[in-house]
Design a protein around this motif. Structure first.
Motif, PDB file in Angstrom:
ATOM      1  N   GLY A  61      -4.541  -6.782  -2.145  1.00 23.02           N
ATOM      2  CA  GLY A  61      -3.320  -6.120  -2.583  1.00 23.02           C
ATOM      3  C   GLY A  61      -2.083  -6.891  -2.156  1.00 23.02           C
ATOM      4  N   GLU A 111       3.658  -2.777 -12.473  1.00 16.27           N
ATOM      5  CA  GLU A 111       2.607  -2.713 -13.485  1.00 16.27           C
ATOM      6  C   GLU A 111       2.300  -4.101 -14.049  1.00 16.27           C
ATOM      7  N   ARG A 167       0.081  -6.015 -11.693  1.00 14.90           N
ATOM      8  CA  ARG A 167      -1.320  -5.587 -11.753  1.00 14.90           C
ATOM      9  C   ARG A 167      -1.989  -6.114 -13.024  1.00 14.90           C
ATOM     10  N   PRO A 189      -3.619  -4.734  -7.216  1.00  9.15           N
ATOM     11  CA  PRO A 189      -2.521  -3.764  -7.127  1.00  9.15           C
ATOM     12  C   PRO A 189      -1.454  -4.158  -6.103  1.00  9.15           C
TER      13      PRO A 189
END
Length: 505
Positions: free
Chosen positions: A186, A204, A207, A213
């Motif tokens: 992450g 977004e 990702r 993420p």
């Protein structure tokens, strides 16, 4: 492992936070940074020298700092660095000379890590700078090479204050090899101010582009800062409010010498009510301070020349002759500068065998080839005012004439007692080799109230004092909660087998 898109993005802070989080979940945890470049260092109980950030991370973990947590420390000296391995200096090297030694240093790094990994359930590793500096990758000991060796899951931290945070993340990601990308669980965006929902489309995009993420966006919280490891964080150790002095406030002026080391010595002072700490770089910045501090430095002679060149030396000397002038304090290299002479017959620091000091203390310093490293305790000479701290220096200072020592110390490692430092007859000029003096609340209270008395200010009340270590202990607890509130920790717990120590057995 905590990697960053650049220096000073928050790696050290997040490493400390994750150490504390894991400790609170019941894990036996230790920090590790293979190689640190910093002038802010500390002495461990066995007499070794490591970066200050790893000390803070050890404290957050609830354990004693050890040299294995930072097996290589580089201390810059103006074009070269003193290289410290397993807590002990092995020489002064240029970058190319150091790179030539890396094949022999790598086994010492892995051995240190293996000892920690054998003793603790979890080791939280910290990277250095960026992991994808193309010109430096072949020389890397700290980032991806260490992640591969430890088979570590990676969190990549980016600093939105610098601007271009999504470019930082995507750019770093694109330069990672596929095997290294697979380690990243992450991303974390640090130091955000404002409405976090404004970042939604960018989060977004990250990702979608990477398949990884963003675990969360951490708000800018200077109140959670811990001991800094390098000079990029120096301004955070001064008083944040830079306005005019108010009634009953003291002005503390610290010379911001080029080789300034252990600047966290003054952070506790900046927290004292009614004390304003600032850094000065020119004689024109001198003002009318209540306390002038010459700090520690890795390059005493060079920085003494700098003081003269920028006009600070003349202002400091002249202020001593003023009846209502400031108290003057020298710490380590600053103490050496206050004396009459600095001698360097072995060329430890420069090619000049003898350099004239500021002449404010009747002392002479002679540089030595060996470094003194000790944790110390003791008291102000002739009193019961207790102090704690540590020595890191490459010279010894002799007092001449009627000059008296300032502190009486016991060195923890060998229990020898020494008389340290010097203070002039008027009590206006003093120097010591002890770092961390102001971590002690009793000493700081006495020192600051002495400054207040000179200005006819009332002493501060006892409830207003708190030791610096107690202050930091509360911050470590807050750091763990900071992660719980602002990050999605599920991907991290997934690779660790769960949050609690029991679930990872």
């Amino acid at each position: 492992m905590v990697l960053g898109t650049a220096s000073h993005v928050g790696k050290s802070l997040l490493t400390a936070a994750f150490c504390r989080l894991l400790a609170e979940e019941g894990h036996r945890v230790a920090p590790f940074k293979a190689q640190n470049m910093a002038l802010n260092s500390f002495v461990t109980s066995e007499g070794g020298e490591i970066g200050r950030a790893q000390v803070a991370q050890a404290e957050a973990s609830g354990i004693e700092p050890h040299v294995d947590m930072n097996p290589i420390l580089l201390k810059p000296m103006g074009g070269v660095s003193q290289v410290i391995v397993n807590g002990h200096p092995i020489g002064v090297m240029s970058a190319r000379e150091y790179y030539a030694e890396k094949a022999t240093l790598w086994p010492r790094v892995t051995a240190a890590y293996d000892r920690l990994a054998g003793q603790y359930e979890r080791v939280v590793l910290e990277g250095a700078g960026s992991p994808v500096e193309i010109n430096l990758t072949e020389h890397d000991l700290t980032n991806l090479k260490m992640a591969r060796y430890a088979d570590a899951a990676v969190i990549l931290v980016a600093d939105i204050e610098r601007g271009g945070v999504f470019a930082q993340i995507i750019g770093t990601w694109e330069l990672l090899e596929p095997g290294d990308r697979a380690r990243v669980v992450g991303f974390v965006i640090n130091k955000f101010r404002g409405d976090v929902t404004l970042l939604d489309s960018g989060l977004e995009f990250v990702r979608e582009r990477t398949g990884v993420p963003v675990l969360g966006v951490l708000p800018y919280r200077p109140d959670l800062q811990i001991d800094q490891e390098d000079s990029l964080g120096i301004d955070e150790t001064a008083t944040l409010d830079r306005g005019e002095l108010g009634p009953g406030e003291l002005d503390v002026a610290v010379a911001r010498v080029p080789g300034l080391s252990n600047f966290t010595d003054f952070w506790p002072l900046s927290r004292v009510p009614g004390v304003r700490v600032r850094y000065m770089e020119r004689g024109a910045h001198f003002g009318r301070p209540d306390l002038v501090v010459l700090p520690g430095t890795k390059t005493t002679v060079r920085d003494l020349d700098w003081l003269r060149r920028v006009g600070l030396a003349d202002r400091i000397i002249a202020s001593r002759a003023e009846e209502d002038g400031p108290r003057i304090l020298g710490i380590c290299g600053g103490f050496q500068m206050l004396g009459r002479w600095i001698e360097d017959p072995l060329g430890v620091e420069s090619d000049r065998e003898r350099v004239e000091g500021l002449g404010l203390l009747d002392t002479v310093t002679r540089f030595a080839a060996t470094k003194t490293r000790h944790l110390v305790s003791g008291q102000v000479n002739g009193s019961d005012l207790a102090i704690l701290g540590y020595e890191i220096h490459m010279g010894e200072t002799e007092r001449n004439g009627a000059t008296i020592p300032w502190l009486a110390l016991t060195r923890r490692q060998n229990q020898t007692t020494i008389l340290d430092g010097a203070i002039d007859e008027a009590g206006r000029v003093s120097g010591t080799y002890v770092h961390g003096l102001f971590d002690s609340a009793p000493f700081t209270a006495s020192f600051v109230n002495g400054l207040r008395a000179r200005r006819k200010f009332a002493p501060l009340a006892e409830p207003e004092w708190q030791s610096h270590r107690d202050f930091l202990a509360a911050r470590y607890t807050n750091l763990a909660e900071f992660l719980r509130v602002h990050l999605d920790l599920a991907p991290i717990w997934s690779v660790l087998g769960g949050p609690s120590a029991r679930s990872s057995d």
